[in-house]
Design a protein around this motif. Sequence first.
Motif, PDB file in Angstrom:
ATOM      1  N   GLU A   1     -10.998 -11.948   0.981  1.00 44.26           N
ATOM      2  CA  GLU A   1     -12.434 -12.147   0.890  1.00 44.26           C
ATOM      3  C   GLU A   1     -13.086 -10.797   0.631  1.00 44.26           C
ATOM      4  O   GLU A   1     -12.435  -9.755   0.779  1.00 44.26           O
ATOM      5  N   PRO A   2     -14.351 -10.760   0.227  1.00 37.80           N
ATOM      6  CA  PRO A   2     -15.017  -9.469   0.007  1.00 37.80           C
ATOM      7  C   PRO A   2     -14.884  -8.572   1.232  1.00 37.80           C
ATOM      8  O   PRO A   2     -15.129  -8.993   2.365  1.00 37.80           O
ATOM      9  N   THR A   3     -14.494  -7.324   0.987  1.00 41.83           N
ATOM     10  CA  THR A   3     -14.138  -6.409   2.072  1.00 41.83           C
ATOM     11  C   THR A   3     -14.645  -5.011   1.761  1.00 41.83           C
ATOM     12  O   THR A   3     -14.539  -4.537   0.623  1.00 41.83           O
ATOM     13  N   ARG A   4     -15.165  -4.342   2.781  1.00 45.68           N
ATOM     14  CA  ARG A   4     -15.555  -2.946   2.623  1.00 45.68           C
ATOM     15  C   ARG A   4     -14.301  -2.074   2.601  1.00 45.68           C
ATOM     16  O   ARG A   4     -13.422  -2.210   3.453  1.00 45.68           O
ATOM     17  N   PHE A   5     -14.241  -1.186   1.612  1.00 41.90           N
ATOM     18  CA  PHE A   5     -13.116  -0.248   1.499  1.00 41.90           C
ATOM     19  C   PHE A   5     -13.641   1.160   1.723  1.00 41.90           C
ATOM     20  O   PHE A   5     -14.518   1.632   0.990  1.00 41.90           O
ATOM     21  N   TYR A   6     -13.107   1.815   2.749  1.00 41.56           N
ATOM     22  CA  TYR A   6     -13.474   3.208   3.021  1.00 41.56           C
ATOM     23  C   TYR A   6     -12.214   4.063   2.986  1.00 41.56           C
ATOM     24  O   TYR A   6     -11.182   3.708   3.569  1.00 41.56           O
ATOM     25  N   ALA A   7     -12.291   5.201   2.301  1.00 40.26           N
ATOM     26  CA  ALA A   7     -11.154   6.123   2.236  1.00 40.26           C
ATOM     27  C   ALA A   7     -11.674   7.551   2.105  1.00 40.26           C
ATOM     28  O   ALA A   7     -12.724   7.795   1.500  1.00 40.26           O
ATOM     29  N   GLU A   8     -10.920   8.481   2.666  1.00 40.44           N
ATOM     30  CA  GLU A   8     -11.251   9.902   2.610  1.00 40.44           C
ATOM     31  C   GLU A   8      -9.950  10.682   2.480  1.00 40.44           C
ATOM     32  O   GLU A   8      -8.914  10.265   3.003  1.00 40.44           O
ATOM     33  N   LEU A   9     -10.002  11.805   1.790  1.00 40.86           N
ATOM     34  CA  LEU A   9      -8.818  12.640   1.607  1.00 40.86           C
ATOM     35  C   LEU A   9      -9.117  14.049   2.121  1.00 40.86           C
ATOM     36  O   LEU A   9     -10.123  14.650   1.736  1.00 40.86           O
ATOM     37  N   LEU A  10      -8.234  14.570   2.969  1.00 39.69           N
ATOM     38  CA  LEU A  10      -8.387  15.899   3.560  1.00 39.69           C
ATOM     39  C   LEU A  10      -7.123  16.714   3.336  1.00 39.69           C
ATOM     40  O   LEU A  10      -6.034  16.160   3.146  1.00 39.69           O
ATOM     41  N   VAL A  11      -7.291  18.028   3.365  1.00 35.66           N
ATOM     42  CA  VAL A  11      -6.172  18.953   3.194  1.00 35.66           C
ATOM     43  C   VAL A  11      -6.195  19.966   4.333  1.00 35.66           C
ATOM     44  O   VAL A  11      -7.251  20.526   4.632  1.00 35.66           O
ATOM     45  N   PRO A  12      -5.056  20.219   4.987  1.00 35.83           N
ATOM     46  CA  PRO A  12      -5.034  21.266   6.021  1.00 35.83           C
ATOM     47  C   PRO A  12      -5.458  22.604   5.424  1.00 35.83           C
ATOM     48  O   PRO A  12      -5.033  22.965   4.324  1.00 35.83           O
ATOM     49  N   ALA A  13      -6.288  23.324   6.140  1.00 32.23           N
ATOM     50  CA  ALA A  13      -6.796  24.605   5.640  1.00 32.23           C
ATOM     51  C   ALA A  13      -5.786  25.712   5.906  1.00 32.23           C
ATOM     52  O   ALA A  13      -6.032  26.650   6.665  1.00 32.23           O
ATOM     53  N   CYS A  14      -4.634  25.585   5.264  1.00 31.32           N
ATOM     54  CA  CYS A  14      -3.553  26.564   5.377  1.00 31.32           C
ATOM     55  C   CYS A  14      -3.679  27.571   4.229  1.00 31.32           C
ATOM     56  O   CYS A  14      -4.203  27.233   3.156  1.00 31.32           O
TER      57      CYS A  14
END
Length: 212
Positions: A73-86
């Motif tokens: 059914e219609p669905t909210r999609f949330y995504a985020e991408l992070l990188v370690p600050a190395c």
Amino acid sequence: MKALILITMVVSLALPLGSASAHVPYIERQDYSASIPFSVQNIEQSIALYAWLQTDGTHPSDDVDVATFVIDEPTRFYAELLVPACPSYVDFVPWFLVTGPGLPDLSVEIPFSLPDGYGAVIAPNVEPGTDREMFYEPFGGKSYYRGPTLDIELSSPGQYAVYYWDPNGMGGDYVGVLGFKEIWKPKDIARAMVVTPLIRNDRELHTSCITE
């Protein structure tokens, strides 16, 4: 009462990404490839994939990580991408996209093929060398570069996939956040109790994050 205290402690330790919701943590043990993707059981549940776009340090990375999920059914999609600050990730700026039925055709080239008939919404990162917002995450004891996010509604029932890759061919560690609801089942609590200490000791990383 003791159980409530335990749950509170574990959820607090599993707040790896500086947002309001707690993410159930997963560490990539084998490559999340197109043939063996990470299977997301509930795309609304907030999870964090601590994964790696593989490289041998001398050749450009052509690794692509994939996570799949199904909606009916219609669905909210949330995504985020992070990188370690190395130190070695100053110029590591991976991208991601979500692909599935009913999504628009892509207007940019990507280095892999999507399933037939699927469109996609892409989340590009900044160019290498661009200053990025950073934040310190106290429970994991490390800082992260903030990356692209997507927050959209998916309308068509069917199977979807999230693809992570580095268009610059560098490769490295990243965190893929999926979902927006804080949902904790007993198995999730048990997972956090095992995985969180590993993250706090940098066991998910493939590079040194020590700043000289």
